[in-house]
Design a protein around this motif. Structure first.
Motif, PDB file in Angstrom:
ATOM      1  N   HIS A 167       0.872  -1.199   0.000  1.00  0.00           N
ATOM      2  CA  HIS A 167       0.000   0.000   0.000  1.00  0.00           C
ATOM      3  C   HIS A 167       0.897   1.232   0.000  1.00  0.00           C
TER       4      HIS A 167
ATOM      5  N   MET B 107      -1.340   2.933  -5.057  1.00  0.00           N
ATOM      6  CA  MET B 107      -2.693   3.479  -4.914  1.00  0.00           C
ATOM      7  C   MET B 107      -3.061   4.395  -6.082  1.00  0.00           C
TER       8      MET B 107
ATOM      9  N   HIS C 296      -4.802  -0.717   5.955  1.00  0.00           N
ATOM     10  CA  HIS C 296      -4.346   0.031   7.133  1.00  0.00           C
ATOM     11  C   HIS C 296      -5.255  -0.125   8.346  1.00  0.00           C
TER      12      HIS C 296
HETATM   13 ZN    ZN Z   1      -3.539   4.959   1.398  1.00  0.00          ZN
END
Ligand code: ZN
Ligand code: DOR
Length: 357
Positions: free
Chosen positions: A16, A45, A179
């Motif tokens: 990520h 992303m 996350h």
């Molecule tokens: Zn992010």
């Protein structure tokens, strides 16, 4: 027993990352720091502005520009879940090697204004993703609103019913709850099968709410929460069983966007020291007795930092190793390039160094 002074580990995977527009000043500055951290594969992303990455052609063009900056890194590309995406585009994405589609609840974070209000209009697209094995990457927060009693502190927990609903409707869809910041999220991800996993950032392993309320460079979405939540994240790293792996959410913003007029931009920049920060956070966790020292095994580190993420995305195991050494480097005060300056997490502090072997 504390951690060893050094670890030889397979090159890491950071599933990520935000690299921003390429070509562009921030991408130019931060992309070369991926390998500096001991990482050779990243999941990129798509929340670019003024236009997110919503088609296969745009994703492939973006990838070519990133490869021009550092060809040694493997870039797994993603699309931004958007009303213009069709089931056919998903099938095209599979053929083109696009790895995932990122869903941002509208208004939840940076560049989420084109995001999802309800998942219902996307069911056909999600079905195609389930069939093709394209991953759904979730920014797991409900948008903050007084009307719905959602604030930065409970936004993630308020999203969990949506996650549960998606898992029930699309039982074979590969899903990443990105996350994770709460004990509830860790527990929820653990309750599902192998197709539902979570990423954990480096900074959420050390930050609490008090740390970002006092320092804009520690502020991100989802924001860091309580000591109990942090303990759950540390435990998820060392007891992952393949369910949790590294996704730093390294989110560089120019210093003017962090400290200028108006609201500060959400995002913590961790790319250049990602592995070092994780090791430092684990050491601090041991010192606080949040986790047992003997839980931090080499197998757990290899799994969380490298093997589980690659396995989930079908990327071959690392072929090179990196040597991590305690307090081997000092975090730079800032990274300055042509037209951009970004302040890293823990600027000026000591962290573990990384050397490619
Ligand atoms: Zn992010
Ligand atoms: O803090 C964040 N920053 N969270 C996100 O989800 C997006 C990111 C960004 O793009 O800056």
């Amino acid at each position: 027993m504390p951690l060893k002074d050094s670890y030889l580990l397979p090159a890491a995977a950071d599933m990520h990352v935000h690299l921003r527009n390429a070509p562009g000043p921030i991408a130019q500055l931060v992309t070369p720091t991926i390998r500096q951290a001991g990482v050779d594969v990243v999941f990129v992303m798509p929340n670019l502005a003024p236009r997110p990455v919503v088609s296969v052609d745009e994703a492939l063009e973006y990838k070519r520009h990133l490869q021009a900056i550092d060809p040694e890194v493997t870039y797994l590309m993603s699309l931004y879940l958007h009303s213009s995406i069709t089931p056919d585009e998903i099938r095209k994405a599979k053929k083109a090697g696009i790895a995932g589609v990122k869903a941002y609840p509208k208004g939840a974070t940076t560049n989420s204004e084109w995001g999802v209000v309800s998942f219902e209009p996307f069911y056909e697209v999600l079905k195609a993703m389930e069939e093709e094995g394209i991953v759904l990457n979730l920014h797991g927060e409900a948008p903050c609103s007084a009307a719905t009693d959602v604030t930065v502190m409970n936004a993630e927990i308020k999203f969990l019913p949506t996650l549960m609903d998606l898992v029930q409707r699309f039982p074979k869809l590969k899903i990443v709850l990105e996350h994770c910041t709460t004990a509830d999220s860790v527990k929820t991800v653990r309750s599902f099968g192998k197709n539902v996993v979570g990423t954990i950032t480096a900074h959420h392993l050390s930050l609490l709410v008090d740390d970002w309320s006092a320092n804009v460079n520690n502020y991100c979405k989802p924001s860091a929460k309580t000591p109990q939540d942090r303990r759950a994240l540390l435990d998820a790293v060392v007891n992952s069983n393949g369910k949790f792996f590294l996704g730093t959410d390294s989110a560089p913003h120019d210093i003017t966007a962090k400290r200028g007029k108006g609201n500060t931009a959400a995002g913590v920049f961790t790319q250049p020291y990602a592995l070092g920060y994780v090791l430092t956070a684990l050491e601090e966790g041991i010192a606080r007795s949040d986790i047992a020292a003997d839980a931090v095994t080499e197998a757990a580190l290899r799994g969380f930092l490298s093997e589980h993420g690659r396995a989930f995305y079908g990327v071959a195991p690392a072929t090179r190793n990196v040597l991590l050494t305690r307090d081997g480097q000092t975090v730079a005060e800032s990274f300055k390039g042509e037209g951009a300056e970004v302040v890293p997490f823990r600027a000026g502090e000591q962290t573990w160094s990384v050397e490619w072997q």
